[in-house]
Design a protein around this motif. Structure first.
Motif, PDB file in Angstrom:
ATOM      1  N   PHE A   1       0.831  -1.201   0.000  1.00 46.24           N
ATOM      2  CA  PHE A   1       0.000   0.000   0.000  1.00 46.24           C
ATOM      3  C   PHE A   1       0.871   1.258   0.000  1.00 46.24           C
ATOM      4  CE2 PHE A   1      -2.601   3.395   1.693  1.00 46.24           C
ATOM      5  CZ  PHE A   1      -3.772   3.240   0.950  1.00 46.24           C
ATOM      6  N   LYS A   2       1.945   1.229   0.753  1.00 46.71           N
ATOM      7  CA  LYS A   2       2.867   2.375   0.763  1.00 46.71           C
ATOM      8  C   LYS A   2       3.395   2.648  -0.628  1.00 46.71           C
ATOM      9  CE  LYS A   2       6.954   2.079   0.975  1.00 46.71           C
ATOM     10  NZ  LYS A   2       8.056   2.152  -0.057  1.00 46.71           N
ATOM     11  N   GLU A   3       3.789   1.600  -1.324  1.00 47.09           N
ATOM     12  CA  GLU A   3       4.322   1.763  -2.673  1.00 47.09           C
ATOM     13  C   GLU A   3       3.252   2.268  -3.628  1.00 47.09           C
ATOM     14  OE1 GLU A   3       6.174  -1.096  -6.140  1.00 47.09           O
ATOM     15  OE2 GLU A   3       6.863  -1.393  -4.070  1.00 47.09           O
ATOM     16  N   ALA A   4       2.024   1.765  -3.470  1.00 45.63           N
ATOM     17  CA  ALA A   4       0.933   2.210  -4.340  1.00 45.63           C
ATOM     18  C   ALA A   4       0.614   3.683  -4.108  1.00 45.63           C
ATOM     19  CB  ALA A   4      -0.310   1.360  -4.083  1.00 45.63           C
ATOM     20  N   LEU A   5       0.653   4.122  -2.869  1.00 42.53           N
ATOM     21  CA  LEU A   5       0.287   5.499  -2.533  1.00 42.53           C
ATOM     22  C   LEU A   5       1.397   6.485  -2.860  1.00 42.53           C
ATOM     23  CD1 LEU A   5      -1.850   7.365  -1.203  1.00 42.53           C
ATOM     24  CD2 LEU A   5      -0.724   6.916   0.999  1.00 42.53           C
ATOM     25  N   HIS A   6       2.623   6.137  -2.501  1.00 43.61           N
ATOM     26  CA  HIS A   6       3.733   7.093  -2.581  1.00 43.61           C
ATOM     27  C   HIS A   6       4.744   6.794  -3.684  1.00 43.61           C
ATOM     28  CE1 HIS A   6       2.453   8.787   1.274  1.00 43.61           C
ATOM     29  NE2 HIS A   6       2.369   7.562   1.737  1.00 43.61           N
ATOM     30  N   GLY A   7       4.644   5.615  -4.304  1.00 46.20           N
ATOM     31  CA  GLY A   7       5.615   5.245  -5.318  1.00 46.20           C
ATOM     32  C   GLY A   7       6.710   4.365  -4.748  1.00 46.20           C
ATOM     33  N   LYS A   8       7.541   3.814  -5.639  1.00 45.89           N
ATOM     34  CA  LYS A   8       8.594   2.891  -5.202  1.00 45.89           C
ATOM     35  C   LYS A   8       9.640   3.579  -4.331  1.00 45.89           C
ATOM     36  CE  LYS A   8       8.228  -0.471  -8.948  1.00 45.89           C
ATOM     37  NZ  LYS A   8       8.934  -1.193 -10.045  1.00 45.89           N
ATOM     38  N   ASP A   9       9.960   4.828  -4.660  1.00 47.90           N
ATOM     39  CA  ASP A   9      10.930   5.587  -3.873  1.00 47.90           C
ATOM     40  C   ASP A   9      10.206   6.740  -3.194  1.00 47.90           C
ATOM     41  OD1 ASP A   9      12.958   7.055  -2.764  1.00 47.90           O
ATOM     42  OD2 ASP A   9      14.234   7.051  -4.539  1.00 47.90           O
ATOM     43  N   ALA A  10       9.951   6.579  -1.900  1.00 47.40           N
ATOM     44  CA  ALA A  10       9.182   7.582  -1.149  1.00 47.40           C
ATOM     45  C   ALA A  10      10.040   8.734  -0.663  1.00 47.40           C
ATOM     46  CB  ALA A  10       8.502   6.916   0.051  1.00 47.40           C
ATOM     47  N   THR A  11      11.280   8.807  -1.145  1.00 42.45           N
ATOM     48  CA  THR A  11      12.171   9.883  -0.684  1.00 42.45           C
ATOM     49  C   THR A  11      12.451  10.922  -1.765  1.00 42.45           C
ATOM     50  OG1 THR A  11      14.202   8.703  -1.318  1.00 42.45           O
ATOM     51  CG2 THR A  11      13.289   8.228   0.859  1.00 42.45           C
ATOM     52  N   LYS A  12      11.936  10.713  -2.966  1.00 41.95           N
ATOM     53  CA  LYS A  12      12.217  11.644  -4.061  1.00 41.95           C
ATOM     54  C   LYS A  12      11.461  12.956  -3.912  1.00 41.95           C
ATOM     55  CE  LYS A  12      13.586   8.395  -7.689  1.00 41.95           C
ATOM     56  NZ  LYS A  12      13.292   7.877  -9.051  1.00 41.95           N
ATOM     57  N   LYS A  13      10.264  12.889  -3.334  1.00 39.93           N
ATOM     58  CA  LYS A  13       9.438  14.080  -3.150  1.00 39.93           C
ATOM     59  C   LYS A  13       9.238  14.314  -1.665  1.00 39.93           C
ATOM     60  CE  LYS A  13       6.777  12.622  -7.214  1.00 39.93           C
ATOM     61  NZ  LYS A  13       5.433  12.190  -7.687  1.00 39.93           N
ATOM     62  N   GLN A  14       8.922  15.543  -1.308  1.00 38.64           N
ATOM     63  CA  GLN A  14       8.612  15.815   0.084  1.00 38.64           C
ATOM     64  C   GLN A  14       7.749  17.062   0.186  1.00 38.64           C
ATOM     65  OE1 GLN A  14      12.835  16.458   1.371  1.00 38.64           O
ATOM     66  NE2 GLN A  14      12.020  18.313   2.313  1.00 38.64           N
ATOM     67  N   GLY A  15       7.160  17.247   1.369  1.00 37.11           N
ATOM     68  CA  GLY A  15       6.371  18.441   1.629  1.00 37.11           C
ATOM     69  C   GLY A  15       5.134  18.550   0.765  1.00 37.11           C
ATOM     70  N   PHE A  16       4.805  19.777   0.385  1.00 38.17           N
ATOM     71  CA  PHE A  16       3.572  20.060  -0.338  1.00 38.17           C
ATOM     72  C   PHE A  16       3.498  19.285  -1.651  1.00 38.17           C
ATOM     73  CE2 PHE A  16       0.825  22.457  -3.188  1.00 38.17           C
ATOM     74  CZ  PHE A  16      -0.257  22.750  -2.381  1.00 38.17           C
ATOM     75  N   PHE A  17       4.607  19.229  -2.389  1.00 39.42           N
ATOM     76  CA  PHE A  17       4.600  18.534  -3.670  1.00 39.42           C
ATOM     77  C   PHE A  17       4.272  17.058  -3.493  1.00 39.42           C
ATOM     78  CE2 PHE A  17       6.961  16.533  -7.301  1.00 39.42           C
ATOM     79  CZ  PHE A  17       6.101  16.969  -8.293  1.00 39.42           C
ATOM     80  N   ALA A  18       4.844  16.429  -2.477  1.00 44.24           N
ATOM     81  CA  ALA A  18       4.551  15.021  -2.212  1.00 44.24           C
ATOM     82  C   ALA A  18       3.100  14.838  -1.791  1.00 44.24           C
ATOM     83  CB  ALA A  18       5.488  14.483  -1.125  1.00 44.24           C
ATOM     84  N   ALA A  19       2.560  15.796  -1.042  1.00 44.26           N
ATOM     85  CA  ALA A  19       1.197  15.695  -0.532  1.00 44.26           C
ATOM     86  C   ALA A  19       0.162  15.665  -1.649  1.00 44.26           C
ATOM     87  CB  ALA A  19       0.895  16.852   0.416  1.00 44.26           C
ATOM     88  N   VAL A  20       0.447  16.383  -2.733  1.00 46.87           N
ATOM     89  CA  VAL A  20      -0.541  16.450  -3.825  1.00 46.87           C
ATOM     90  C   VAL A  20      -0.166  15.537  -4.985  1.00 46.87           C
ATOM     91  CG1 VAL A  20      -1.223  18.791  -3.215  1.00 46.87           C
ATOM     92  CG2 VAL A  20       0.614  18.457  -4.897  1.00 46.87           C
ATOM     93  N   SER A  21       0.829  14.684  -4.793  1.00 45.30           N
ATOM     94  CA  SER A  21       1.293  13.804  -5.870  1.00 45.30           C
ATOM     95  C   SER A  21       0.999  12.334  -5.602  1.00 45.30           C
ATOM     96  CB  SER A  21       2.806  13.983  -6.085  1.00 45.30           C
ATOM     97  OG  SER A  21       3.122  15.314  -6.411  1.00 45.30           O
ATOM     98  N   LYS A  22       0.158  12.039  -4.629  1.00 44.05           N
ATOM     99  CA  LYS A  22      -0.133  10.647  -4.297  1.00 44.05           C
ATOM    100  C   LYS A  22      -0.999   9.997  -5.372  1.00 44.05           C
ATOM    101  CE  LYS A  22      -0.023  11.292   0.751  1.00 44.05           C
ATOM    102  NZ  LYS A  22       0.141  12.744   0.835  1.00 44.05           N
ATOM    103  N   ASN A  23      -0.919   8.684  -5.447  1.00 46.87           N
ATOM    104  CA  ASN A  23      -1.750   7.930  -6.364  1.00 46.87           C
ATOM    105  C   ASN A  23      -3.229   8.113  -5.998  1.00 46.87           C
ATOM    106  OD1 ASN A  23      -3.307   5.109  -6.650  1.00 46.87           O
ATOM    107  ND2 ASN A  23      -1.898   5.360  -8.380  1.00 46.87           N
ATOM    108  N   ALA A  24      -4.054   8.434  -6.980  1.00 45.94           N
ATOM    109  CA  ALA A  24      -5.454   8.791  -6.720  1.00 45.94           C
ATOM    110  C   ALA A  24      -6.242   7.640  -6.099  1.00 45.94           C
ATOM    111  CB  ALA A  24      -6.116   9.253  -8.015  1.00 45.94           C
TER     112      ALA A  24
END
Length: 378
Positions: free
Chosen positions: A18-41
């Motif tokens: 589920f973590k990978e589906a929501l945030h992607g394979k590498d959850a460290t590439k994005k952070q903050g606001f950009f990561a918050a609005v870039s999750k898998n729908a």
């Protein structure tokens, strides 16, 4: 009488997928606001549905005992999905240490946060070379600071895969990988060997437990005899009266916006520590000190307390105005399908929490820094 809870089974494979589906394979590439609005729908919708099923179409006046029971029984998934949804917003507004702190005049936000962590380490008696457990470690900000401050070794425990991955990434980035490690686990059913830690601390994390006696009992089990447990606990004060509608509304607003199954009063925490065998050697509500600058000032955006230009962005983001800007921006992005559905709903819950945290503090009903230092007898 303490309620008996059956901890949820930890499904590591499911949670990792589920973590990978929501945030992607590498959850460290994005952070903050950009990561918050870039999750898998699709994954975002699942997390939103699972979290808000505990709160939708409910309010303090119509919630049932079954509603409360369900939140307690599903504490692990409730907390896990809460942090799936809010971690990036927390980092965007607050940094990597997800907790409040006291302020001295002229002290910067980061200085205050670090000092609050140092003080807990000092009161807990953490020293160089100790093996220390951080219960509910978030993305590792406090562990980083305490490890550098004391030269101890910290193991962080967290039931959210995304936060574990981010904490591990930050430790490597800061050159602290030799002192810090982070593991996935449930603090109501710890997998560590008995009596394997010299000290344990928790910073505003055990409030997510369905039973303080349960989580304190697990801490007692893994702590060595003579070892010390220090905690900043979120609790309602002795002035809180659940039968008063305004009081319950404040408490409920904190619960819904902060992923808490059920807030309790100070005496419940005190009694739980004693019930599992701890000797309380120090207790104090640090929020009750007569500070010139209130602990909740970042949420109010009272610019008169701002003494550092470096804090301007942080205090703006955490203030009412800054939160409105974030909420409206997220809503606009969601409207044009540039942020996943449910993103604004998450920011609205965070806003409800902020409003009620401040109101609870001003009414003397709530504290985020009830300090307990307890020792396991030899």
């Amino acid at each position: 009488m303490a309620t008996t809870f059956v901890p949820e089974k930890v499904d590591r494979v499911r949670d990792a997928k589920f973590k990978e589906a929501l945030h992607g394979k590498d959850a460290t590439k994005k952070q903050g606001f950009f990561a918050a609005v870039s999750k898998n729908a699709d994954a975002q919708k699942a997390a939103v549905d699972e979290y808000f099923k505990h709160w939708d179409n409910k309010k303090p006046s119509n919630e049932t005992e079954d509603d409360k029971k369900q939140r307690l029984e599903e504490y692990a998934s409730l907390t896990r999905h809460y942090y799936n949804l809010v971690t990036d917003f927390y980092e965007y507004g607050w940094g990597t240490s997800f907790h409040f702190s006291r302020f001295y005049r002229g002290e910067s936000f980061k200085q205050s946060i670090a000092r609050h962590e140092h003080y807990l380490a000092y009161k807990t008696g953490i020293t160089a070379g100790m093996k220390v457990l951080d219960v509910g470690c978030g993305v590792g900000g406090p562990a980083q600071e305490i490890a550098r401050f004391t030269d101890c070794n910290v193991v962080g425990l967290n039931n959210n895969d995304y936060q574990v991955e981010r904490a591990t990434h930050y430790a490597k980035k800061l050159g602290l990988a030799d002192q810090l490690s982070f593991v996935k686990g449930d603090f109501m059913q710890m997998d560590f060997e008995k009596e394997s830690f010299d000290a344990v601390y928790a910073i505003e994390a055990t409030v997510h437990a369905p039973s303080l006696e349960g989580v304190y009992g697990e801490i007692y089990k893994v702590l060595k005899p003579g070892g010390t447990f220090g905690v900043y606990e979120w609790v309602m004060t002795d002035q809180y009266d659940e039968s008063i509608p305004q009081h319950r509304e404040v408490c409920y607003g904190i619960e819904i916006g902060d992923g808490i199954p059920k807030m309790v009063k100070i005496d419940v925490a005190r009694d739980a520590l004693k019930a599992v065998g701890f000797e309380i050697i120090h207790e104090e509500d640090l929020a009750s000190r007569p500070d010139d600058v209130p602990w909740y000032y970042p949420l109010t955006g009272e610019w008169k307390y701002l003494r550092s230009l470096s804090d301007l962005v942080t205090i703006f983001r955490t203030s009412w105005l800054g939160r409105q800007v974030t909420m409206k921006s997220v809503g606009l992005l969601e409207r044009f399908h540039l942020a996943p559905e449910g993103s604004q709903k998450v920011t609205e819950a965070l806003e409800e929490a902020a409003v009620n945290l401040v109101l609870g503090a001003k009414l003397g009903l709530f504290t985020p820094m009830m300090l307990f230092v307890a020792r396991k007898p030899l």
